[in-house]
Design a protein around this motif. Structure first.
Motif, PDB file in Angstrom:
ATOM      1  N   ASP A   1       0.938  -1.220  -0.023  1.00 15.52           N
ATOM      2  CA  ASP A   1      -0.361   0.024  -0.394  1.00 15.52           C
ATOM      3  C   ASP A   1       0.708   1.651   0.083  1.00 15.52           C
ATOM      4  OD1 ASP A   1      -1.510   1.866   0.464  1.00 15.52           O
ATOM      5  OD2 ASP A   1      -2.430   1.117   2.220  1.00 15.52           O
ATOM      6  N   PHE A   2       0.978   1.965  -1.251  1.00 15.41           N
ATOM      7  CA  PHE A   2       2.098   3.131  -1.370  1.00 15.41           C
ATOM      8  C   PHE A   2       1.817   4.483  -0.538  1.00 15.41           C
ATOM      9  CE2 PHE A   2       3.267  -0.290  -4.967  1.00 15.41           C
ATOM     10  CZ  PHE A   2       4.908  -0.454  -4.032  1.00 15.41           C
ATOM     11  N   SER A   3       0.107   3.809  -0.245  1.00 14.71           N
ATOM     12  CA  SER A   3      -0.372   5.516   0.572  1.00 14.71           C
ATOM     13  C   SER A   3       0.329   5.260   2.357  1.00 14.71           C
ATOM     14  CB  SER A   3      -1.835   5.559   0.171  1.00 14.71           C
ATOM     15  OG  SER A   3      -2.177   4.558   1.272  1.00 14.71           O
ATOM     16  N   GLN A   4       0.703   4.455   2.219  1.00 16.45           N
ATOM     17  CA  GLN A   4       1.698   3.622   4.068  1.00 16.45           C
ATOM     18  C   GLN A   4       2.777   4.101   3.590  1.00 16.45           C
ATOM     19  OE1 GLN A   4      -0.439   2.885   7.272  1.00 16.45           O
ATOM     20  NE2 GLN A   4      -1.637   2.386   5.314  1.00 16.45           N
ATOM     21  N   VAL A   5       3.967   4.721   2.966  1.00 10.41           N
ATOM     22  CA  VAL A   5       5.362   4.680   3.606  1.00 10.41           C
ATOM     23  C   VAL A   5       6.676   5.111   4.299  1.00 10.41           C
ATOM     24  CG1 VAL A   5       6.928   4.537   1.964  1.00 10.41           C
ATOM     25  CG2 VAL A   5       5.438   3.471   0.779  1.00 10.41           C
ATOM     26  N   SER A   6       7.035   4.196   5.481  1.00  4.64           N
ATOM     27  CA  SER A   6       7.671   5.084   6.164  1.00  4.64           C
ATOM     28  C   SER A   6       8.953   4.124   5.571  1.00  4.64           C
ATOM     29  CB  SER A   6       7.473   4.181   7.705  1.00  4.64           C
ATOM     30  OG  SER A   6       6.227   4.949   8.068  1.00  4.64           O
ATOM     31  N   ILE A   7      10.027   4.758   6.696  1.00  3.65           N
ATOM     32  CA  ILE A   7      11.729   5.259   6.175  1.00  3.65           C
ATOM     33  C   ILE A   7      12.006   4.710   7.302  1.00  3.65           C
ATOM     34  CG2 ILE A   7      13.543   6.044   4.774  1.00  3.65           C
ATOM     35  CD1 ILE A   7      11.504   7.596   2.998  1.00  3.65           C
ATOM     36  N   MET A   8      13.517   3.839   7.505  1.00  4.74           N
ATOM     37  CA  MET A   8      14.317   4.397   8.682  1.00  4.74           C
ATOM     38  C   MET A   8      15.679   4.576   7.806  1.00  4.74           C
ATOM     39  SD  MET A   8      15.576   0.834  11.612  1.00  4.74           S
ATOM     40  CE  MET A   8      13.533   0.493  12.163  1.00  4.74           C
ATOM     41  N   GLY A   9      16.980   5.175   8.824  1.00  3.36           N
ATOM     42  CA  GLY A   9      17.992   4.953   8.384  1.00  3.36           C
ATOM     43  C   GLY A   9      18.306   4.865   9.466  1.00  3.36           C
ATOM     44  N   ILE A  10      19.819   4.318   9.514  1.00  3.55           N
ATOM     45  CA  ILE A  10      20.156   3.995  10.384  1.00  3.55           C
ATOM     46  C   ILE A  10      22.408   4.840   9.747  1.00  3.55           C
ATOM     47  CG2 ILE A  10      21.609   1.987  12.182  1.00  3.55           C
ATOM     48  CD1 ILE A  10      19.434   0.466  11.590  1.00  3.55           C
ATOM     49  N   GLY A  11      22.378   4.989  10.793  1.00  3.24           N
ATOM     50  CA  GLY A  11      24.381   5.508  10.642  1.00  3.24           C
ATOM     51  C   GLY A  11      24.501   6.597   9.432  1.00  3.24           C
ATOM     52  N   ALA A  12      25.203   6.321   9.204  1.00  4.19           N
ATOM     53  CA  ALA A  12      26.001   7.388   7.550  1.00  4.19           C
ATOM     54  C   ALA A  12      24.589   7.328   6.663  1.00  4.19           C
ATOM     55  CB  ALA A  12      26.279   7.131   6.884  1.00  4.19           C
ATOM     56  N   SER A  13      23.454   6.268   6.671  1.00  8.84           N
ATOM     57  CA  SER A  13      22.236   6.935   5.979  1.00  8.84           C
ATOM     58  C   SER A  13      20.840   7.278   6.779  1.00  8.84           C
ATOM     59  CB  SER A  13      21.557   5.006   5.427  1.00  8.84           C
ATOM     60  OG  SER A  13      22.049   4.180   4.730  1.00  8.84           O
ATOM     61  N   GLY A  14      21.080   7.654   7.758  1.00  9.02           N
ATOM     62  CA  GLY A  14      20.036   8.494   8.729  1.00  9.02           C
ATOM     63  C   GLY A  14      20.106  10.186   7.505  1.00  9.02           C
ATOM     64  N   LEU A  15      21.027  10.440   6.704  1.00 11.05           N
ATOM     65  CA  LEU A  15      21.077  11.665   6.179  1.00 11.05           C
ATOM     66  C   LEU A  15      19.773  11.163   5.207  1.00 11.05           C
ATOM     67  CD1 LEU A  15      21.730  14.158   5.489  1.00 11.05           C
ATOM     68  CD2 LEU A  15      23.759  14.053   4.440  1.00 11.05           C
ATOM     69  N   GLN A  16      20.060  10.689   4.406  1.00 10.42           N
ATOM     70  CA  GLN A  16      18.990  10.337   3.070  1.00 10.42           C
ATOM     71  C   GLN A  16      17.724  10.464   4.116  1.00 10.42           C
ATOM     72  OE1 GLN A  16      18.416   7.358  -0.607  1.00 10.42           O
ATOM     73  NE2 GLN A  16      20.677   7.364  -0.206  1.00 10.42           N
ATOM     74  N   ALA A  17      17.369  10.002   4.623  1.00 11.02           N
ATOM     75  CA  ALA A  17      16.276   8.934   5.182  1.00 11.02           C
ATOM     76  C   ALA A  17      15.835  10.553   5.747  1.00 11.02           C
ATOM     77  CB  ALA A  17      16.662   8.290   6.675  1.00 11.02           C
TER      78      ALA A  17
END
Length: 507
Positions: free
Chosen positions: A139-155
């Protein structure tokens, strides 16, 4: 005849009148007075919440697969919310399994040489393709993102500048030990953002994520909740199941014992599920610090934490953003002090601007305003009137103090927690007292000791500001629609010193 009747029984009438007068007087004192054995103070009790996560109750069937070098967890159900976990070469299969079992289509993506939007477009193609196992799974109307470490910036950048709605609708973003040294943007995100900091993060030693929360906490344009969690005794690497190197060894003065890798992963596994359940399904069966109507927790899943929360439409009562904050509240009321002092100080990583000696807030702020309250007798008092335009507290969920003990001040007795009393008075004269004591971890001095160098003196570990949150439904005697006065009484300990970064009503 009436007179003869009264004379005959006058002793009884007098007795009744005396008893009634005495009763009325006691009732008056119990509602309007500062005589505490009559108007008995309540205590804010911070009891551990029962851990009942969605994953405990409704385990979903799922399968784990590798798709284009991406680990993916696919629930057996259709139309599932989607979670992208962004990282740099970590093994986070345990998170994929946990979130998939909670009904999230979950992708663990190494972002070293890729971008999340590329993966999103590819996933949409697979989901819309007939006769493969991903058909109708997202269901693309409900998307969440987790970013860890260096990928936190992109998140976090996705929170600042969400992807096109034709691709997906972003619901929330969770940042874990984020490295944000390259962040130069003060844009306010339009979705809820949560931040998890590790006390002994040897890779992101400044705990950059704190700066995001601090910026949002004082923003006049806040659009969604922001939260920050400080996990005691945790490092950076142990969130990665493939990396058992204790990076806390890179942190000066790091203390033992520290969390084992299995413990850190257990915490993040449960917390990430509850975080997304909160924002996708409004499930709050576990107090993880995201509900402004609940007390800020001391522990989550039996792990020691400090938490902070800011909500849109909150009302600042006392925000030390400038030096006159020690004379007037943010509401415009004057501040009265008796047998106690209030001083405006600043916390800064640059010694010339740092006059909050010993205090060490995560994120290494350039200039964080604080109010230092100090008292040397048990009759200290801070009081301020509430202007009529702001008297209705009933539309808010809680009073929130963002504070820390002054770590090196000798007015704080050793490792003894502090305690104080808050009093609300309404326009009818009703008075209600509440004791804030050691049951709130925010009033405890962090373990550690003073460390000095040629430039400044600081505590050996971070001393974060965190929420001491008072649900307004705790006050049952005063009329919350017409609050006239707020008082802090420093009458529970003979001396003390606390640093306050914010005092407000949370919506």
């Amino acid at each position: 005849m009436i007179l003869r009747f009264f004379n005959k029984y006058k002793i009884y009438f007098i007795f009744i009148a005396v008893v009634y007068s005495l009763y009325s007087f006691i009732v008056y004192l119990s509602n309007y007075s500062n005589i505490y054995f009559l108007n008995i103070p309540k205590r804010l009790e911070n009891k551990p919440s029962t851990v009942t996560t969605l994953s405990n109750n409704t385990q979903n069937k799922y399968q784990i697969d590798i798709l284009d070098n991406t680990t993916i967890g696919v629930p057996s159900s259709d139309d599932n919310p989607v979670v992208f976990i962004l990282h740099n070469g970590m093994d986070l299969t345990y998170l994929v399994e946990e979130l998939a079992s909670n009904g999230y289509l979950t992708l663990s993506i190494d972002t070293t040489n890729t971008d999340i939007t590329d993966h999103l477009r590819l996933l949409k193609q697979y989901v819309e393709t007939e006769d493969i196992y991903l058909t109708n799974k997202a269901d693309f109307s409900q998307v969440s993102i987790m970013g860890i470490g260096a990928s936190g910036l992109q998140a976090y950048e996705q929170a600042l500048y969400p992807m096109d709605n034709s691709l997906a609708n972003l619901v929330s973003v969770l940042l874990v030990a984020p490295d944000l040294t390259q962040l130069q943007d003060n844009t306010v995100p339009s979705v809820p953002v949560g931040i998890v900091l590790s006390q002994y993060d040897g890779n992101v030693r400044t705990l950059d994520g704190q700066n995001i929360f601090d910026t949002l906490a004082f923003s006049n344009n806040l659009q969604a909740n922001a939260s920050c969690l400080y996990l005691f005794n945790a490092n950076h690497n142990f969130y990665d199941a493939s990396n058992l190197e204790d990076d806390a060894l890179n942190v000066p003065n790091a203390e033992s014992p520290r969390l084992e890798a299995s413990a850190q992963q257990d915490f993040l596994r449960q917390y990430s599920a509850d975080f997304f359940n909160n924002y996708h399904h409004n499930i709050t069966s576990t107090n993880i610090g995201l509900d402004s109507s609940q007390i800020a927790p001391n522990t989550i899943y039996d792990y020691n934490v400090l938490t902070s929360l800011i909500t849109p439409n909150s009302l600042a009562i006392l925000s030390p953003t400038e030096s006159n904050s020690q004379y007037f509240t943010s509401l415009g009321g004057s501040i009265d002090m008796h047998n106690a002092s209030i001083t405006y100080v600043t916390e800064s990583y640059m010694a010339p601007y740092d006059n909050a000696a010993g205090f060490q807030h995560p994120g290494l702020p350039m200039e964080l305003g604080l109010l230092k309250f100090s008292w040397t007798v048990d009759s200290g008092l801070f009081s301020t009137s509430v202007p009529p335009i702001y008297e209705d507290f009933s539309k808010y969920n809680s009073l929130s103090l963002w504070l820390s003990l002054d770590p090196i001040n000798k007015l704080n007795s050793g490792n003894t927690p502090q305690s104080l009393m808050i009093t609300l008075k309404d326009n009818n004269g009703y008075v209600e007292h509440l004791i804030l004591d050691e049951s709130s971890i925010a009033l405890h001095l962090p373990d550690g000791y003073l460390v000095s160098n040629n430039y400044q003196s600081q505590w050996s570990t971070f001393t974060p500001l965190s929420n001491l949150r008072i649900p307004l439904d705790t006050f049952t005697k005063v009329d919350l629609t017409q609050i006239d006065e707020i008082t802090f009484k420093f009458n529970q300990t003979p001396s003390g010193s606390i640093l306050v970064g914010d005092f407000r009503l949370l919506y």
